[in-house]
Design a protein around this motif. Sequence first.
Motif, mmCIF file in Angstrom:
data_model
loop_
_atom_site.group_PDB
_atom_site.id
_atom_site.type_symbol
_atom_site.label_atom_id
_atom_site.label_comp_id
_atom_site.label_asym_id
_atom_site.label_seq_id
_atom_site.Cartn_x
_atom_site.Cartn_y
_atom_site.Cartn_z
ATOM 1 N N SER A 1 0.821 -1.209 0.000
ATOM 2 C CA SER A 1 0.000 0.000 0.000
ATOM 3 C C SER A 1 0.858 1.263 0.000
ATOM 4 C CB SER A 1 -0.923 0.013 1.219
ATOM 5 O OG SER A 1 -1.849 -1.047 1.161
ATOM 6 N N THR A 2 0.235 2.370 -0.354
ATOM 7 C CA THR A 2 0.946 3.643 -0.474
ATOM 8 C C THR A 2 1.213 4.312 0.866
ATOM 9 O OG1 THR A 2 -1.183 4.745 -0.835
ATOM 10 C CG2 THR A 2 0.083 4.122 -2.788
ATOM 11 N N HIS A 3 0.843 3.661 1.978
ATOM 12 C CA HIS A 3 1.219 4.232 3.275
ATOM 13 C C HIS A 3 2.720 4.149 3.508
ATOM 14 C CE1 HIS A 3 1.542 0.106 4.658
ATOM 15 N NE2 HIS A 3 0.230 -0.105 4.601
ATOM 16 N N ASN A 4 3.411 3.365 2.682
ATOM 17 C CA ASN A 4 4.881 3.283 2.703
ATOM 18 C C ASN A 4 5.447 2.755 4.022
ATOM 19 O OD1 ASN A 4 5.231 4.258 0.054
ATOM 20 N ND2 ASN A 4 5.059 6.381 0.774
ATOM 21 N N LYS A 5 4.639 2.022 4.747
ATOM 22 C CA LYS A 5 5.121 1.404 5.977
ATOM 23 C C LYS A 5 5.521 -0.052 5.764
ATOM 24 C CE LYS A 5 5.035 4.772 8.823
ATOM 25 N NZ LYS A 5 6.261 5.197 9.531
ATOM 26 N N GLU B 1 3.645 4.424 14.929
ATOM 27 C CA GLU B 1 4.591 4.270 13.828
ATOM 28 C C GLU B 1 4.428 5.339 12.744
ATOM 29 O OE1 GLU B 1 6.993 2.098 13.848
ATOM 30 O OE2 GLU B 1 6.322 1.203 15.745
ATOM 31 N N CYS B 2 3.469 6.234 12.912
ATOM 32 C CA CYS B 2 3.236 7.227 11.857
ATOM 33 C C CYS B 2 3.116 8.643 12.425
ATOM 34 C CB CYS B 2 2.021 6.869 11.019
ATOM 35 S SG CYS B 2 0.515 6.530 11.940
ATOM 36 N N ILE B 3 3.927 8.928 13.446
ATOM 37 C CA ILE B 3 3.929 10.247 14.066
ATOM 38 C C ILE B 3 4.279 11.325 13.042
ATOM 39 C CG2 ILE B 3 4.968 11.708 15.836
ATOM 40 C CD1 ILE B 3 3.216 9.472 16.898
ATOM 41 N N SER B 4 5.200 11.031 12.151
ATOM 42 C CA SER B 4 5.661 12.019 11.171
ATOM 43 C C SER B 4 4.910 11.946 9.850
ATOM 44 C CB SER B 4 7.162 11.832 10.914
ATOM 45 O OG SER B 4 7.427 10.528 10.426
ATOM 46 N N HIS B 5 3.788 11.206 9.834
ATOM 47 C CA HIS B 5 2.970 11.086 8.626
ATOM 48 C C HIS B 5 1.554 11.578 8.944
ATOM 49 C CE1 HIS B 5 6.305 8.271 8.050
ATOM 50 N NE2 HIS B 5 6.093 8.365 6.745
ATOM 51 N N PRO B 6 1.335 12.882 8.883
ATOM 52 C CA PRO B 6 0.067 13.455 9.383
ATOM 53 C C PRO B 6 -1.184 12.940 8.691
ATOM 54 C CG PRO B 6 1.329 15.083 8.138
ATOM 55 C CD PRO B 6 2.233 13.920 8.354
ATOM 56 N N PHE B 7 -1.168 12.754 7.380
ATOM 57 C CA PHE B 7 -2.358 12.284 6.687
ATOM 58 C C PHE B 7 -2.728 10.875 7.136
ATOM 59 C CE2 PHE B 7 -1.464 15.154 2.778
ATOM 60 C CZ PHE B 7 -1.922 16.248 3.503
ATOM 61 N N LEU B 8 -1.742 10.006 7.183
ATOM 62 C CA LEU B 8 -1.962 8.635 7.614
ATOM 63 C C LEU B 8 -2.382 8.603 9.083
ATOM 64 C CD1 LEU B 8 -1.828 5.585 7.132
ATOM 65 C CD2 LEU B 8 0.629 5.698 7.610
ATOM 66 N N ARG B 9 -1.707 9.386 9.905
ATOM 67 C CA ARG B 9 -2.005 9.426 11.338
ATOM 68 C C ARG B 9 -3.454 9.861 11.583
ATOM 69 N NH1 ARG B 9 1.229 13.309 12.782
ATOM 70 N NH2 ARG B 9 -0.427 14.883 12.841
#
Length: 413
Positions: free
Chosen positions: A60-64, A198-206
Amino acid sequence: MLHNTNSLTTFLSKLSVLNYKYRLLENDKEQFNIFKVLHKETDEVRLHSRFISVLLSPESTHNKKETFLKLFLEQLSIENFDTTNVKVYPTESQKSEFKEIDILIINRVSKQAIIIENKIWAGDSNHYHRGQLEGYYDLIHLSENIPKENIYVLYLTLDGHYPTVESLGKFGSLDNMNGKTIDYEHEIQTWLTLCLQECISHPFLRESIIQYINLIKQMSNDFTNMEERLEIINLISSSSENMSSAKLLVENFKHVKWHTVWDFWYELSIELEKEGYIVNLKPSKEDVTCTTHFEVYKKSYEASNDYGLRLSLNGKIQLFIWNGTGDDWLYWGIYPQGLQLDKLLTIESLGCFNKNETEYWKYFDLCSQENIFFPDFSYKGTFNLIDRNYRKMMITEKIVHEINSYVGTILNE
């Protein structure tokens, strides 16, 4: 007795003030939720299964990559599952299910698979020759050539209830399918909370995950925050009278629920008779006790826990109104054998009925706050039926009105 009544009235008044206070605070909070805007909050396929599968997928495009999937496996104690070369269905680009399986996590290289059956409201979709979970398990084993010991089955619901015996089929239990029950309030919400870290620096995903967690809390009736809960505890424990009042409510609420359900079905049958329907198996109150759970209404086929009313009109239409004790809210339907073939086409043209091999059925067109689900009075639509005026309004203005509208359309075709 009068002392108990006065104490209970005072206790409820204080509880009402507390509730009013927190509902005012709640109204000041931001209410917008993108998931509720785009989809019905109970949409298993287009909302929940797709969002969960996208988070789980390393592609997926969440890149995790495999991060969310590994957290999921750890949360559910699924060990030694190879997360490399994993494919998760549905995908971002191909939004359809894999052979009707809600969520499939599969590694075709290491020959491992996880089947997730997602149930928000719908019951198990069984067939006469096989159960739903039984069929999915055999399908992955045979069509994907995956050993049975490498296939896991997760039955995901709101309340963690068990699948039907029919769904399990020849396997008899989830244990025999390397399976377990999970629910949104616990396993899924805990997993999502771990994903947030795990997504503190990814505001849209967060923010997407936060909004989805908020949706789950609403679906699970988990509205109260810790401060409100502590105030309720303090109110109850503040005096012996309040303790007694709370105990009285807890001990008697099962009777309140029973009488509410019985009154609903009885009053509904009366209103339907006024409209000219013949109601089969209408009980007298002496026929039903607290322990029989509406046996007088039960379906006739084997292993059914459903109950409701069977109706007929002018000898031309056979109908039913039903509420399952599993996870189906109140619905109604029409038996095809009561209609001519051309009338079946008319039903389909109405664009609102689902069908199986023996009947056409649909859920009542109630808003999400009014949906009726008798096994759980924590839902607003069910709880409000305790109010006889609300119950009368739902029966006459919603349920009977809707049935009359569709039946009228069919008869006038």
